[in-house]
Design a protein around this motif. Structure first.
Motif, mmCIF file in Angstrom:
data_model
loop_
_atom_site.group_PDB
_atom_site.id
_atom_site.type_symbol
_atom_site.label_atom_id
_atom_site.label_comp_id
_atom_site.label_asym_id
_atom_site.label_seq_id
_atom_site.Cartn_x
_atom_site.Cartn_y
_atom_site.Cartn_z
ATOM 1 N N ASP A 137 2.096 0.809 -7.133
ATOM 2 C CA ASP A 137 2.638 0.029 -6.026
ATOM 3 C C ASP A 137 3.819 -0.819 -6.478
ATOM 4 O OD1 ASP A 137 0.807 1.103 -4.305
ATOM 5 O OD2 ASP A 137 -0.607 -0.558 -4.449
ATOM 6 N N ASP B 274 0.877 -1.178 0.000
ATOM 7 C CA ASP B 274 0.000 0.000 0.000
ATOM 8 C C ASP B 274 0.910 1.222 0.000
ATOM 9 O OD1 ASP B 274 -1.886 1.962 0.327
ATOM 10 O OD2 ASP B 274 -2.346 1.477 2.410
ATOM 11 N N SER C 7 1.289 0.069 10.240
ATOM 12 C CA SER C 7 1.934 -1.051 9.552
ATOM 13 C C SER C 7 3.342 -1.243 10.111
ATOM 14 C CB SER C 7 1.995 -0.768 8.046
ATOM 15 O OG SER C 7 2.774 0.384 7.803
ATOM 16 N N ASP D 99 -0.308 4.628 1.651
ATOM 17 C CA ASP D 99 -0.752 4.538 3.053
ATOM 18 C C ASP D 99 -2.241 4.811 3.221
ATOM 19 O OD1 ASP D 99 -0.506 4.083 5.760
ATOM 20 O OD2 ASP D 99 0.060 6.145 6.227
ATOM 21 N N ASP E 41 -7.066 -0.839 -2.367
ATOM 22 C CA ASP E 41 -6.134 -1.569 -1.509
ATOM 23 C C ASP E 41 -6.838 -2.628 -0.662
ATOM 24 O OD1 ASP E 41 -3.521 -0.425 -2.060
ATOM 25 O OD2 ASP E 41 -4.324 1.441 -1.271
ATOM 26 N N THR F 229 2.979 -0.312 4.345
ATOM 27 C CA THR F 229 2.439 0.921 3.777
ATOM 28 C C THR F 229 3.544 1.959 3.649
ATOM 29 O OG1 THR F 229 1.849 1.832 5.932
ATOM 30 C CG2 THR F 229 0.196 0.484 4.828
#
Length: 374
Positions: free
Chosen positions: A110, A9, A22, A12, A46, A72
């Motif tokens: 990502d 992710d 995280s 975030d 996500d 994240t």
């Protein structure tokens, strides 16, 4: 542990929308995190990434030792996000000691961190979780975002429409909409010509040179600024001369207008070039740099100015009625200018050879005892 299912992710969303810190490690923890993110924002992609990771976890857990984790980044993405993702990955590698990872993401943005992951651990596979109704929307968005953030592409795409809209609004405000067409085509045409001739790169190099001269405290900074002012004066002089002739009672054609511009501005341009070269010569002398070629540049600039000046006089004398010189006299004048230009150029070459022999360089560049062939 054999495999770590790693959900990414990068922006975030998990932390910003669901308030979950995280890395998130474990099946139950990731399931709860996905549910919390889905309740916070049902449209968040996500959520599907974590569910996709859970599905992969369930598929391979019967055969291999596996764990799942979600890491994240940062809302701003970029380097700050990549740094946070790398730190969390290193924590997971240290605590779980996996042999390899399977990367799960929701798009190309990502997956930009994939080289960072590969530099730290073996990657067994990459799974992209896409919404079936719109399988390429996020990847397309990311691609367009990357393209438009490139200065060369964004300048080419956005500036011409921006110039057109600006010109239209100005002339519409002045209650002269008919002039907007001329202004738009002229401004966009000048911009495209500017880009096509590579003048933008020339300006970038000029800015770097000026900045370097300023920071280094060189006299060339002042002479470059003076040369720039002379260029502006030359351009204004030339345009004013062309404008007076254009508005006159007799139309002589575009070639004559061009010669009028050259005739009024050429010596200002020559003075600008010589001024910039003089500053460079002074800096080279102060720094102990010996380059004989530099001494010949002013002579060649002056010779070039003579040729353009003489050619403009010949054309103006033959194609305009109110010019102060007859056609025959203009040809004689041009012949004198041509001979003067050749003599000036030869003088520059002789001076270059003399300085090269005196310095013992043979046309080579010497700086602080280091000799370099040119």
């Amino acid at each position: 542990m054999d495999v770590l299912v790693l959900c990414i992710d990068r922006d975030d969303d998990l932390g910003r929308k669901a308030g979950i810190k995280s890395p998130v490690v474990g099946r139950e923890e990731n399931l709860n995190a996905a549910l919390a993110l889905g309740l916070a924002d049902p449209e968040e992609s996500d959520t599907n990434t974590i569910f996709g990771g859970l599905k992969i976890y369930d598929e391979i857990s019967a055969e291999r030792s596996v764990e799942i984790a979600t890491i994240t980044g940062d809302e701003k993405v970029g380097l700050s996000a990549d740094r946070k993702l790398a730190e969390q990955l290193e924590q997971l590698i240290e605590s779980l000691d996996p042999k390899s990872v399977i990367v799960v993401s929701d798009g190309a943005e990502d997956e930009a961190i994939l080289p960072i992951i590969q530099s730290r651990i073996k990657v067994d596979g990459v799974r992209r979780i896409l919404v079936k109704q719109n399988p390429s929307i996020e990847s397309t968005y990311y691609l367009l975002k990357q393209v438009f953030t490139d200065p060369k592409i964004s300048h080419t795409i956005f500036i011409p429409p921006g110039l057109a809209l600006l010109m239209f609004s100005i002339f519409y405000l002045l209650n002269y909409p008919n002039g907007a067409i001329i202004a738009i085509t002229g401004s966009v045409g000048l911009y495209l010509l500017f880009r096509g001739l590579g003048l933008d790169d020339f300006l970038d190099e000029t800015k770097k040179t000026l900045r370097g001269s300023l920071y280094a405290g060189k006299i060339s900074f002042v002479t470059y600024i003076l040369a720039g002012m002379l260029i502006i004066i030359a351009t204004i002089q030339g345009i004013a001369n062309v404008w007076y002739s254009y508005k006159g009672p007799i139309w002589y054609g575009y070639l004559t207008l061009l010669m009028l511009f050259i005739n009024a501005s050429v010596w200002w341009y020559v003075a600008a070039g010589i001024c910039a070269n003089v500053g460079k010569l002074i800096d080279m002398h102060l720094e102990g740099i010996k380059d004989p070629r530099t001494y010949s540049y002013p002579f060649f600039l002056f010779a070039t100015g003579l040729i353009f000046w003489g050619a403009s006089i010949v054309i103006l004398a033959n194609f305009t009625q109110d010019f102060s010189m007859s056609p025959l006299s203009s040809i004689q004048y041009f012949a004198v200018c041509a001979m003067g230009a050749m003599a000036t150029a030869l003088l520059g070459i002789k001076l270059k050879s003399y300085i090269a022999k005196r310095n013992g360089t043979g046309g080579e560049l010497i700086k602080e005892g280091v000799q370099t062939k040119c």
